[in-house]
Design a protein around this motif. Structure first.
Motif, PDB file in Angstrom:
ATOM      1  N   ALA A   1       0.835  -1.203   0.000  1.00 10.18           N
ATOM      2  CA  ALA A   1       0.000   0.000   0.000  1.00 10.18           C
ATOM      3  C   ALA A   1       0.870   1.254   0.000  1.00 10.18           C
ATOM      4  CB  ALA A   1      -0.926  -0.004   1.213  1.00 10.18           C
ATOM      5  N   GLN A   2       1.953   1.263   0.763  1.00  9.87           N
ATOM      6  CA  GLN A   2       2.864   2.407   0.782  1.00  9.87           C
ATOM      7  C   GLN A   2       3.466   2.631  -0.599  1.00  9.87           C
ATOM      8  OE1 GLN A   2       5.700   1.496   3.858  1.00  9.87           O
ATOM      9  NE2 GLN A   2       4.785   2.972   5.274  1.00  9.87           N
ATOM     10  N   ASN A   3       3.909   1.555  -1.239  1.00  6.47           N
ATOM     11  CA  ASN A   3       4.485   1.672  -2.583  1.00  6.47           C
ATOM     12  C   ASN A   3       3.452   2.180  -3.579  1.00  6.47           C
ATOM     13  OD1 ASN A   3       7.018   0.869  -1.792  1.00  6.47           O
ATOM     14  ND2 ASN A   3       6.694  -1.279  -2.343  1.00  6.47           N
ATOM     15  N   TRP A   4       2.227   1.727  -3.451  1.00  5.77           N
ATOM     16  CA  TRP A   4       1.163   2.156  -4.350  1.00  5.77           C
ATOM     17  C   TRP A   4       0.886   3.644  -4.153  1.00  5.77           C
ATOM     18  CZ3 TRP A   4      -3.848   4.059  -3.781  1.00  5.77           C
ATOM     19  CH2 TRP A   4      -4.599   4.092  -4.963  1.00  5.77           C
ATOM     20  N   ASN A   5       0.837   4.082  -2.873  1.00  2.00           N
ATOM     21  CA  ASN A   5       0.606   5.499  -2.580  1.00  2.00           C
ATOM     22  C   ASN A   5       1.726   6.367  -3.142  1.00  2.00           C
ATOM     23  OD1 ASN A   5      -1.848   5.289  -1.303  1.00  2.00           O
ATOM     24  ND2 ASN A   5      -0.980   5.067   0.739  1.00  2.00           N
ATOM     25  N   ARG A   6       2.955   5.924  -3.022  1.00  4.95           N
ATOM     26  CA  ARG A   6       4.093   6.689  -3.553  1.00  4.95           C
ATOM     27  C   ARG A   6       3.978   6.841  -5.061  1.00  4.95           C
ATOM     28  NH1 ARG A   6       8.395   3.442  -0.210  1.00  4.95           N
ATOM     29  NH2 ARG A   6       8.090   4.418   1.801  1.00  4.95           N
TER      30      ARG A   6
END
Length: 122
Positions: free
Chosen positions: A113-118
Motif C-alpha cells: 500500500a505504501q508503494n502504491w501510494n508513492r
C-alpha cells in the motif's frame, strides 16, 4: 517400573486431533505417504491399527511434531494431564504460527500500500 504399552485407540484419536489442528486431511496424508487408498489413514484415526515406525516418523515430519507427541501410553489414558498438556502446547504453537503468518501478511499488505501510494502521488 511397568512395561510401557501404546494405547492404539487413543493414539489414533491423538493423530486425528493433531491433523485437525494442523488442517491436514486424510487425503493429504495418503498423497504424502504415497498410499494407493486412504483406508490405512482412516484405520489409524479410528485406532484400528498403528502406523509402521517408518510411517509414524513420516507422519511426525508432516505434522511437525515429535513421534512421542503422537503416541498415547495406556497408563496415560484419555484424560491424562501429560496428554492434555501436550495437546494444549500444540494448540499454542499452531496459534503462534497463525499469528506470525497473519502479521507477515499484514506487513506485506502495508508495504504494498505504501508503494502504491508513492506511485499514485507521482
Amino acid at each position: 517400573m511397568q512395561y510401557p504399552v501404546i494405547d492404539v485407540e487413543e493414539t489414533g484419536k491423538r493423530i486425528k486431533e493433531i491433523c485437525d489442528l494442523r488442517g491436514i486431511q486424510a487425503r493429504e496424508i495418503r498423497d504424502y505417504m504415497n498410499f494407493a487408498a486412504m483406508q490405512s489413514v482412516y484405520d489409524w484415526f479410528r485406532g484400528k491399527n498403528l502406523p509402521s515406525l517408518d510411517n509414524m516418523y513420516a507422519l511426525s515430519r508432516l505434522l511437525e511434531v515429535s513421534i512421542d507427541s503422537l503416541i498415547v501410553a495406556q497408563d496415560e489414558g484419555d484424560g491424562g494431564t501429560e496428554c492434555y498438556g501436550r495437546l494444549q502446547m500444540l494448540k499454542c504453537e499452531l496459534m503462534d504460527l497463525r499469528c506470525r503468518m497473519a502479521a507477515g501478511a499484514l506487513l506485506t499488505y502495508m508495504h504494498a500500500a505504501q508503494n502504491w501510494n508513492r506511485q499514485a502521488v507521482k
